[in-house]
Scaffold this active site. Structure first.
Site: not given
Ligand code: PRP
Ligand code: URA
Length: 214
Positions: A109, A113, A205, A208
């Site tokens: 994400r 945005t 997150d 993380d």
């Molecule tokens: C997080 C989570 C989802 C997304 C959810 O991933 O694991 O994939 O955000 O958000 P959304 O419903 O608004 O799209 P992130 O983009 O942080 O990537 P990561 O898993 O690599 O940390």
């Molecule tokens: N992605 C995450 O990992 N946590 C949130 O709360 C939203 C998006």
């Protein structure tokens, strides 16, 4: 929207799942425990999400007598984690479906945005005949899940289940609107998104916390 009565939306309220989600929410839960508990939740959720797997009767001889008894049959399965955080749920599902193939969809994400950007997609080929279980612990705006399922459908995927540990109402409504045919399994439906599109109260997150990054 009253999700409880919505077709293809399943909010799991099992006390074991709720108890384990509380462990994930706690900010003092460290990486090792977080990873372990996320896998356990995925397995418990999988037990519920896979209750419509087809079975067939085979003959088996018990120490007492011969009988006909059910085994899993029919379509093969694919587990498709959305990278990175969806990986934390994969092992839990594979414990239930050890012969499933595994695909990967890489999305992150944009922090400003909140829109998903795609960087990887590799799916079992062909995918059209498989039951596909997409995993991602967090359904926030729903953008990542919608895009991931778009990719899967473009490659021919039809019978799709999406599993998340925590959803925001906004993301659940968005995903269900765009893909009403997808069965969505939610461990817990939280209150709302904040201005950074994080789920409240959520768990922070997920990527993380699973991988120990910041
Ligand atoms: C997080 C989570 C989802 C997304 C959810 O991933 O694991 O994939 O955000 O958000 P959304 O419903 O608004 O799209 P992130 O983009 O942080 O990537 P990561 O898993 O690599 O940390
Ligand atoms: N992605 C995450 O990992 N946590 C949130 O709360 C939203 C998006």
């Amino acid at each position: 929207m009253d999700f409880k009565n919505e077709a293809n939306v399943f909010i799991l309220d099992h006390p074991l799942i709720q108890h384990k989600i509380t462990r994930l929410r706690d900010e003092t839960t460290g990486t090792a425990e977080f990873r372990k508990v996320a896998g356990e939740i995925a397995m418990l959720m999988g037990y519920e999400a896979l209750r419509d797997l087809e079975t067939e009767l085979v003959e088996v001889k018990t120490p007492i007598e011969k009988t006909m008894a059910p085994v899993i049959s029919g379509r093969k399965q694919a587990v498709v984690p959305i990278l990175r955080a969806g990986l934390g749920m994969t092992e839990g599902i594979l414990n239930l479906l050890p012969t499933a193939k595994v695909g990967h969809i890489g999305l992150y994400r944009d922090p400003e945005t909140h829109k998903p950007h795609s960087y990887y997609c590799k799916l079992p080929d062909p995918i059209s005949e498989r039951i596909i279980i997409v995993t991602d612990p967090m359904l926030a705006t729903g953008g990542s899940a919608v895009d991931a399922i778009n990719f899967i459908k473009e490659k021919g995927g039809v019978r799709i289940k999406f599993m998340c540990i925590i959803a925001a109402p906004e993301g659940l409504a968005h995903l269900h609107d765009v893909h009403p045919d997808v069965q969505i399994y939610v461990g817990c439906l939280d209150r709302q998104l904040n201005e950074r599109a994080y789920i409240c109260p959520g768990l922070g997150d997920a990527g993380d916390r699973i991988f120990g990054t910041k």
